[in-house]
Design a protein around this motif. Sequence first.
Motif, PDB file in Angstrom:
ATOM      1  N   THR A 149      31.263 -18.993  -4.537  1.00 33.10           N
ATOM      2  CA  THR A 149      31.467 -17.867  -3.642  1.00 33.10           C
ATOM      3  C   THR A 149      31.968 -18.377  -2.286  1.00 33.10           C
ATOM      4  O   THR A 149      31.949 -19.585  -2.010  1.00 33.10           O
ATOM      5  CB  THR A 149      30.155 -17.103  -3.442  1.00 33.10           C
ATOM      6  N   ALA A 150      32.402 -17.445  -1.433  1.00 37.38           N
ATOM      7  CA  ALA A 150      32.883 -17.821  -0.099  1.00 37.38           C
ATOM      8  C   ALA A 150      31.780 -18.518   0.698  1.00 37.38           C
ATOM      9  O   ALA A 150      32.030 -19.492   1.422  1.00 37.38           O
ATOM     10  CB  ALA A 150      33.373 -16.581   0.638  1.00 37.38           C
ATOM     11  N   GLU A 151      30.558 -18.052   0.544  1.00 36.59           N
ATOM     12  CA  GLU A 151      29.433 -18.652   1.264  1.00 36.59           C
ATOM     13  C   GLU A 151      29.190 -20.084   0.782  1.00 36.59           C
ATOM     14  O   GLU A 151      28.967 -21.000   1.600  1.00 36.59           O
ATOM     15  CB  GLU A 151      28.182 -17.804   1.055  1.00 36.59           C
ATOM     16  N   ARG A 152      29.231 -20.295  -0.535  1.00 36.97           N
ATOM     17  CA  ARG A 152      29.000 -21.632  -1.080  1.00 36.97           C
ATOM     18  C   ARG A 152      30.159 -22.579  -0.771  1.00 36.97           C
ATOM     19  O   ARG A 152      29.963 -23.789  -0.655  1.00 36.97           O
ATOM     20  CB  ARG A 152      28.784 -21.542  -2.591  1.00 36.97           C
ATOM     21  N   ARG A 153      31.329 -22.032  -0.631  1.00 40.79           N
ATOM     22  CA  ARG A 153      32.501 -22.867  -0.354  1.00 40.79           C
ATOM     23  C   ARG A 153      32.410 -23.533   1.010  1.00 40.79           C
ATOM     24  O   ARG A 153      33.039 -24.566   1.256  1.00 40.79           O
ATOM     25  CB  ARG A 153      33.765 -22.014  -0.435  1.00 40.79           C
ATOM     26  N   ALA A 154      31.629 -22.957   1.902  1.00 42.73           N
ATOM     27  CA  ALA A 154      31.453 -23.533   3.237  1.00 42.73           C
ATOM     28  C   ALA A 154      30.808 -24.918   3.153  1.00 42.73           C
ATOM     29  O   ALA A 154      31.004 -25.749   4.045  1.00 42.73           O
ATOM     30  CB  ALA A 154      30.614 -22.606   4.108  1.00 42.73           C
ATOM     31  N   ASP A 155      30.036 -25.150   2.112  1.00 41.43           N
ATOM     32  CA  ASP A 155      29.449 -26.482   1.889  1.00 41.43           C
ATOM     33  C   ASP A 155      29.815 -26.927   0.479  1.00 41.43           C
ATOM     34  O   ASP A 155      28.977 -26.970  -0.423  1.00 41.43           O
ATOM     35  CB  ASP A 155      27.926 -26.431   2.071  1.00 41.43           C
ATOM     36  N   LEU A 156      31.111 -27.256   0.296  1.00 39.98           N
ATOM     37  CA  LEU A 156      31.636 -27.602  -1.017  1.00 39.98           C
ATOM     38  C   LEU A 156      30.952 -28.829  -1.638  1.00 39.98           C
ATOM     39  O   LEU A 156      30.649 -28.821  -2.831  1.00 39.98           O
ATOM     40  CB  LEU A 156      33.147 -27.824  -0.937  1.00 39.98           C
ATOM     41  N   PRO A 157      30.662 -29.884  -0.863  1.00 43.04           N
ATOM     42  CA  PRO A 157      29.968 -31.039  -1.467  1.00 43.04           C
ATOM     43  C   PRO A 157      28.612 -30.673  -2.078  1.00 43.04           C
ATOM     44  O   PRO A 157      28.283 -31.123  -3.176  1.00 43.04           O
ATOM     45  CB  PRO A 157      29.804 -31.997  -0.285  1.00 43.04           C
ATOM     46  N   ALA A 158      27.827 -29.848  -1.366  1.00 42.96           N
ATOM     47  CA  ALA A 158      26.513 -29.456  -1.882  1.00 42.96           C
ATOM     48  C   ALA A 158      26.666 -28.616  -3.152  1.00 42.96           C
ATOM     49  O   ALA A 158      25.918 -28.803  -4.124  1.00 42.96           O
ATOM     50  CB  ALA A 158      25.733 -28.682  -0.829  1.00 42.96           C
ATOM     51  N   PHE A 159      27.621 -27.694  -3.151  1.00 46.03           N
ATOM     52  CA  PHE A 159      27.849 -26.868  -4.338  1.00 46.03           C
ATOM     53  C   PHE A 159      28.276 -27.738  -5.516  1.00 46.03           C
ATOM     54  O   PHE A 159      27.805 -27.547  -6.645  1.00 46.03           O
ATOM     55  CB  PHE A 159      28.920 -25.818  -4.068  1.00 46.03           C
ATOM     56  N   SER A 160      29.158 -28.705  -5.253  1.00 45.63           N
ATOM     57  CA  SER A 160      29.650 -29.575  -6.324  1.00 45.63           C
ATOM     58  C   SER A 160      28.516 -30.374  -6.949  1.00 45.63           C
ATOM     59  O   SER A 160      28.460 -30.534  -8.171  1.00 45.63           O
ATOM     60  CB  SER A 160      30.720 -30.524  -5.777  1.00 45.63           C
ATOM     61  N   ARG A 161      27.623 -30.883  -6.127  1.00 45.33           N
ATOM     62  CA  ARG A 161      26.493 -31.653  -6.652  1.00 45.33           C
ATOM     63  C   ARG A 161      25.640 -30.796  -7.576  1.00 45.33           C
ATOM     64  O   ARG A 161      25.254 -31.225  -8.663  1.00 45.33           O
ATOM     65  CB  ARG A 161      25.656 -32.198  -5.494  1.00 45.33           C
ATOM     66  N   THR A 162      25.341 -29.553  -7.133  1.00 43.87           N
ATOM     67  CA  THR A 162      24.521 -28.650  -7.948  1.00 43.87           C
ATOM     68  C   THR A 162      25.226 -28.277  -9.242  1.00 43.87           C
ATOM     69  O   THR A 162      24.634 -28.288 -10.335  1.00 43.87           O
ATOM     70  CB  THR A 162      24.189 -27.374  -7.160  1.00 43.87           C
ATOM     71  N   PHE A 163      26.520 -27.972  -9.129  1.00 44.05           N
ATOM     72  CA  PHE A 163      27.300 -27.544 -10.294  1.00 44.05           C
ATOM     73  C   PHE A 163      27.346 -28.642 -11.349  1.00 44.05           C
ATOM     74  O   PHE A 163      27.058 -28.405 -12.532  1.00 44.05           O
ATOM     75  CB  PHE A 163      28.719 -27.166  -9.857  1.00 44.05           C
ATOM     76  N   PHE A 164      27.705 -29.866 -10.942  1.00 44.78           N
ATOM     77  CA  PHE A 164      27.848 -30.945 -11.911  1.00 44.78           C
ATOM     78  C   PHE A 164      26.495 -31.402 -12.459  1.00 44.78           C
ATOM     79  O   PHE A 164      26.403 -31.845 -13.606  1.00 44.78           O
ATOM     80  CB  PHE A 164      28.613 -32.112 -11.303  1.00 44.78           C
TER      81      PHE A 164
END
Length: 201
Positions: A54-69
Amino acid sequence: KTTLATSYLKARRRPTLWYAMDSGDTGIATFFHFLSLASEAADTAQRAPLPPLTAERRADLPAFSRTFFEQLGARLPAKAVLVFDNQQDCGDGEEMATALACGLNFLREGQRVMVLSRREPPPALAPLEVAGRALRVEEDELRLTRAEAKALASLRSKDPKKLAQLETMQEQTRGWVAGMVMLLDSRGPAQTPEVVLDYLA
């Protein structure tokens, strides 16, 4: 590169999640969306979908990527290989490179990633190489040496005329395995047909 990766994974019987990238993957949200769909198809436990970007999660892309992977790795077999094919078609892909660099460290132990591309890795992936967590296979390493070409020829052909022209065939195909196999398996004389040149191009 695609043929090499496919045959390598097949020979080792590694479970694989294959993601064929194209120009439509320049948007990072699109990339995560389709990767999520691919993981759903491979997940026999039918768990809830992976989180969307989401737009909110995109603000911290590294954190989102860690959770996603991390969640993606939990859904795949322990020895799974995640393949990103044709990475060069994604433009500069700075956000995608950042997402990969941050997220790939959070897959499960024993899982592997292959990024297939016709260009140099983006700078964001450099830390993985420095840390010894990424290995680059250069183009010249994929070309057959003379000894490898001779070994391949002995397996693929018993035609003495072709074996006698092995050095010429290696020069014509520039050592690419696909070209050598096509020439060795052809029924005609050992010369580079137009189809081989088109294939290598």
